[in-house]
Design a protein around this motif. Structure first.
Motif, mmCIF file in Angstrom:
data_model
loop_
_atom_site.group_PDB
_atom_site.id
_atom_site.type_symbol
_atom_site.label_atom_id
_atom_site.label_comp_id
_atom_site.label_asym_id
_atom_site.label_seq_id
_atom_site.Cartn_x
_atom_site.Cartn_y
_atom_site.Cartn_z
ATOM 1 N N PHE A 171 0.710 -1.299 0.069
ATOM 2 C CA PHE A 171 -0.124 -0.091 -0.134
ATOM 3 C C PHE A 171 0.807 1.071 -0.126
ATOM 4 C CE2 PHE A 171 -2.205 3.614 2.214
ATOM 5 C CZ PHE A 171 -3.270 3.274 1.337
ATOM 6 N N GLY A 172 1.922 1.119 0.765
ATOM 7 C CA GLY A 172 2.818 2.355 0.870
ATOM 8 C C GLY A 172 3.375 2.730 -0.602
ATOM 9 N N ALA A 173 4.024 1.581 -0.884
ATOM 10 C CA ALA A 173 4.940 1.518 -2.049
ATOM 11 C C ALA A 173 4.032 2.196 -3.268
ATOM 12 C CB ALA A 173 5.426 0.135 -2.523
ATOM 13 N N LYS A 174 2.687 2.156 -3.318
ATOM 14 C CA LYS A 174 1.726 2.507 -4.291
ATOM 15 C C LYS A 174 1.493 3.999 -4.049
ATOM 16 C CE LYS A 174 0.037 0.752 -7.495
ATOM 17 N NZ LYS A 174 0.066 0.644 -8.858
ATOM 18 N N THR A 175 1.635 4.600 -3.231
ATOM 19 C CA THR A 175 1.352 5.825 -2.868
ATOM 20 C C THR A 175 2.313 6.797 -3.610
ATOM 21 O OG1 THR A 175 2.338 5.799 -0.791
ATOM 22 C CG2 THR A 175 0.026 5.507 -0.719
ATOM 23 N N SER A 176 1.992 8.229 -3.569
ATOM 24 C CA SER A 176 2.790 8.955 -4.393
ATOM 25 C C SER A 176 4.177 9.218 -3.798
ATOM 26 C CB SER A 176 2.070 10.408 -4.220
ATOM 27 O OG SER A 176 1.980 10.835 -2.806
ATOM 28 N N HIS A 177 4.451 9.293 -2.711
ATOM 29 C CA HIS A 177 5.785 9.301 -2.184
ATOM 30 C C HIS A 177 6.441 8.073 -1.600
ATOM 31 C CE1 HIS A 177 6.132 13.733 -2.824
ATOM 32 N NE2 HIS A 177 5.094 13.885 -2.226
ATOM 33 N N GLY A 178 5.569 7.118 -1.376
ATOM 34 C CA GLY A 178 6.168 5.814 -0.925
ATOM 35 C C GLY A 178 6.343 5.727 0.585
ATOM 36 N N GLU A 179 5.602 6.548 1.344
ATOM 37 C CA GLU A 179 5.915 6.631 2.818
ATOM 38 C C GLU A 179 5.613 5.260 3.515
ATOM 39 O OE1 GLU A 179 3.964 8.690 0.938
ATOM 40 O OE2 GLU A 179 3.955 10.697 1.569
ATOM 41 N N GLN A 180 6.302 4.869 4.350
ATOM 42 C CA GLN A 180 6.029 3.522 4.975
ATOM 43 C C GLN A 180 5.866 3.898 6.388
ATOM 44 O OE1 GLN A 180 5.465 0.620 3.372
ATOM 45 N NE2 GLN A 180 6.271 1.251 1.444
ATOM 46 N N TYR A 181 4.860 4.233 6.931
ATOM 47 C CA TYR A 181 4.407 4.815 8.157
ATOM 48 C C TYR A 181 4.652 3.475 9.325
ATOM 49 C CZ TYR A 181 2.709 8.876 5.990
ATOM 50 O OH TYR A 181 2.347 10.014 5.052
ATOM 51 N N GLU A 182 5.433 3.979 10.348
ATOM 52 C CA GLU A 182 5.794 2.887 11.281
ATOM 53 C C GLU A 182 4.478 2.186 12.086
ATOM 54 O OE1 GLU A 182 8.850 4.958 13.115
ATOM 55 O OE2 GLU A 182 10.384 4.759 11.495
ATOM 56 N N HIS A 183 3.571 2.889 12.068
ATOM 57 C CA HIS A 183 2.477 2.148 12.919
ATOM 58 C C HIS A 183 1.916 0.843 12.278
ATOM 59 C CE1 HIS A 183 0.408 4.783 10.205
ATOM 60 N NE2 HIS A 183 -0.507 3.984 10.292
ATOM 61 N N ARG A 184 2.277 0.845 11.024
ATOM 62 C CA ARG A 184 1.903 -0.423 10.164
ATOM 63 C C ARG A 184 2.602 -1.548 10.987
ATOM 64 N NH1 ARG A 184 1.849 2.835 4.481
ATOM 65 N NH2 ARG A 184 0.067 4.126 4.899
#
Length: 574
Positions: free
Chosen positions: A321-334
């Motif tokens: 999901f994060g890889a497909k977003t615009s900036h590729g953010e990988q939020y740590e709560h995940r």
């Protein structure tokens, strides 16, 4: 050490007390923190009209958040918080902390339930309680999405084990209820049929074919119903149309990086996009896991395998999901639920010298506690949060724009202009950025720079009416009434529905509309500190520091524990 741990774990109330009190002492500062300038604004602050009405509880289940996320139970939790504390951040932070503390106890019980020694389960639960990677889920209010998901998954798993062991129908019903709650909390729960199905196959309890088919049927039916309900109530997708190959490359790096962070929590950010050391650590860890299976280092290799599947599948969904977003953010709560799977797997290792293991886990607990406490102030206020976000995602124009607003609200227009200039460089087609910079120049008294930016904002978008109205205000501010009247005449001809007032001194520009709305809210809620703080920020935007000071003093009096209000007041006094 072994004697002490046996004493603690011999009585349940003592065990639970230690597991709750130690992390509470570590995390209590978050209760004084304010809202972040990102998701809380649209989830809570700007949604106050919805959250204040109890009758809207039913709409939590029929309205997707912004048409994108179907997460009814998250919204229900925010509605309950609002009813208890309105827009007081302390209530929301307290809920986050309570959910985390409950999960700490559940992690202990779950690890122990899967045949791990009590002392090891206790130490692993303590490490979970203070792990730096989970700070984002505890200190950032929207991060509760994953802690709530984990709460329901743990409860569902424990009831499933109880059902398999005893055959009680009540346990099955409760298991299905918690599974349903997990689906209504976050989309990651779509992997639950796979996880519970593999657990059913790997857990060493005889299960009849009929019972297996029944369980698979229930899980599949729940998920299918949830999927169609979600599709009915969502109207947009949060995933961008990023290039598949680029997203796949992001996915591989981020997956290795997030796996590495489970054991090496460094390179942290509230908006992480870069992984180097943790990606290397992740690759090494995956190699170690393969070696452990080859050398039979697990007490129950089936449970260890399932725990790693829990960690891997939930992490893979979140990372993709994060890889497909615009900036590729990988939020740590995940990483909240994946970490639980990793700790369950660690609990299944064949430990040699148990005392050495206990001391090693104690050292990890102390180290992680220090790392978490040292990093916690990142979440203290809007400025500290955005500064850290930019370290992880320096090319996000919106973060620079948000930081500029934080600076401007403090009266620091020079830094605000610098941040807006960088935002404009990154995204030159956003007239809002130029418009905001023009307002800052106006507050600084820089006429030419101000009017040049207002001209640029107007030219960038003929439909951006705020830019024209803002330029009218700037003309009036600098004493050019003729130019202001010319813009007003243009507005009357081109956009008659806007109906700007004829007299230039009472132009309806955006600042005035904001003040009118905030004054209305203050009249309805005279004891709400947040509204006085919001009005003070508007006064700072137009350069009226005296009125801003008075409002921040009122906010500090109504909410003396809010450090962010004190910080604003200190800047104004200076």
């Amino acid at each position: 050490m072994d004697t002490l741990l046996n004493t603690i774990t011999s009585k349940r109330w003592v065990t639970y007390g230690v597991l709750v009190i130690l992390p509470f002492l570590l995390y209590w500062p978050v209760l004084t923190y304010s809202f972040s300038p990102l998701d809380e604004q649209w989830l809570i602050v700007h949604d106050a009209a919805f959250l204040k009405q109890w009758q809207n509880l039913k709409y939590c289940f029929t309205d997707a958040i912004h048409g994108i996320f179907y997460r009814p139970l998250l919204r229900v939790s925010l509605l309950f918080d609002f009813q208890m504390g309105q827009l007081n951040p302390k209530i929301y932070h307290l809920t986050n902390l309570i959910i985390h503390l409950i999960n700490v106890v559940l992690v202990y019980e779950c690890i122990k339930l899967l045949k791990t020694k009590s002392s090891i389960a206790f130490m692993l639960a303590l490490i979970f309680a203070v792990h730096p990677l989970l700070l984002h889920a505890v200190a950032w209010i929207p991060g509760r999405n994953d802690s709530m998901l984990s709460l329901f998954v743990l409860l569902a798993l424990m009831q499933l084990v109880n059902y398999l062991e005893t055959g009680r129908v009540t346990s099955l019903i409760i298991h299905l209820l918690f599974s349903c709650c997990a689906l209504l909390t976050k989309e990651t729960a779509i992997v639950l049929p796979f996880l519970f199905g593999t657990f059913l196959l790997l857990y060493q309890v005889p299960v009849s074919k009929k019972k297996r088919l029944l369980l698979f049927g229930f899980w599949s039916l729940l998920t299918i119903i949830w999927w169609f309900v979600r599709m009915h109530f969502t109207t947009k997708s949060a995933i961008s149309n990023a290039d598949f190959a680029h997203a796949l490359m992001r996915f591989g790096i981020a997956l290795a990086g997030n796996v590495g962070k489970l054991i090496l929590p460094v390179e942290q950010s509230v908006s992480p996009t870069r992984f180097l050391y943790t990606a290397i650590a992740g690759v090494i860890l995956l190699g170690v896991i393969v070696w452990l299976f080859k050398t039979h280092k697990w007490q129950q290799h089936r449970i260890a395998l399932w725990a790693l599947m829990l960690s891997g599948s939930t992490l893979a969904v979140a990372v993709w999901f994060g890889a497909k977003t615009s900036h590729g953010e990988q939020y740590e709560h995940r990483n909240y639920l994946p970490l639980i799977g990793a700790l369950v797997a660690i609990g299944q290792l064949k430990f040699g010298q148990i005392r050495i293991v206990q001391y090693s886990l104690l050292c990890v607990f102390i180290l992680f506690s220090g790392m978490t406490y040292n990093r916690m102030p990142v979440y203290k206020n809007d400025l500290t949060y955005i500064e850290d976000a930019l370290k992880g995602c320096p090319t996000d124009y919106f973060l620079h724009y948000t930081m500029a607003n934080s600076y401007a609200a403090r009266g620091d227009y020079h830094n605000a202009v610098d941040a807006l200039t960088e935002a404009h460089r990154l995204y030159p087609n956003k007239p809002e950025v130029i418009f905001r910079r023009a307002q800052c120049y106006q507050a600084m008294g820089k006429k030419k720079a101000c009017l040049d930016d207002f001209d640029a904002a107007v030219n960038a978008s003929n439909k951006y009416y705020d830019a024209i109205i803002g330029r009218v205000n700037a003309y009036l501010f600098f004493g050019d009434t003729a130019a202001a009247l010319s813009d007003l005449e243009y507005l009357r001809r081109a956009h008659p529905t806007l109906n700007p007032q004829v007299h230039p001194k009472v132009v309806m520009f955006s600042i005035g509309m904001q003040l009118k709305e905030i004054n209305r809210l203050i009249a309805l809620n005279p004891d709400m500190a947040l509204f006085y703080a919001d009005r003070a920020k508007v006064f700072l935007t137009i350069g009226d520091k005296e009125k801003a000071r008075l409002d921040f003093e009122t906010a500090c009096r109504l909410e003396p524990g809010n450090e962010s209000y004190k910080l604003y007041l200190t800047h104004i006094m200076q």
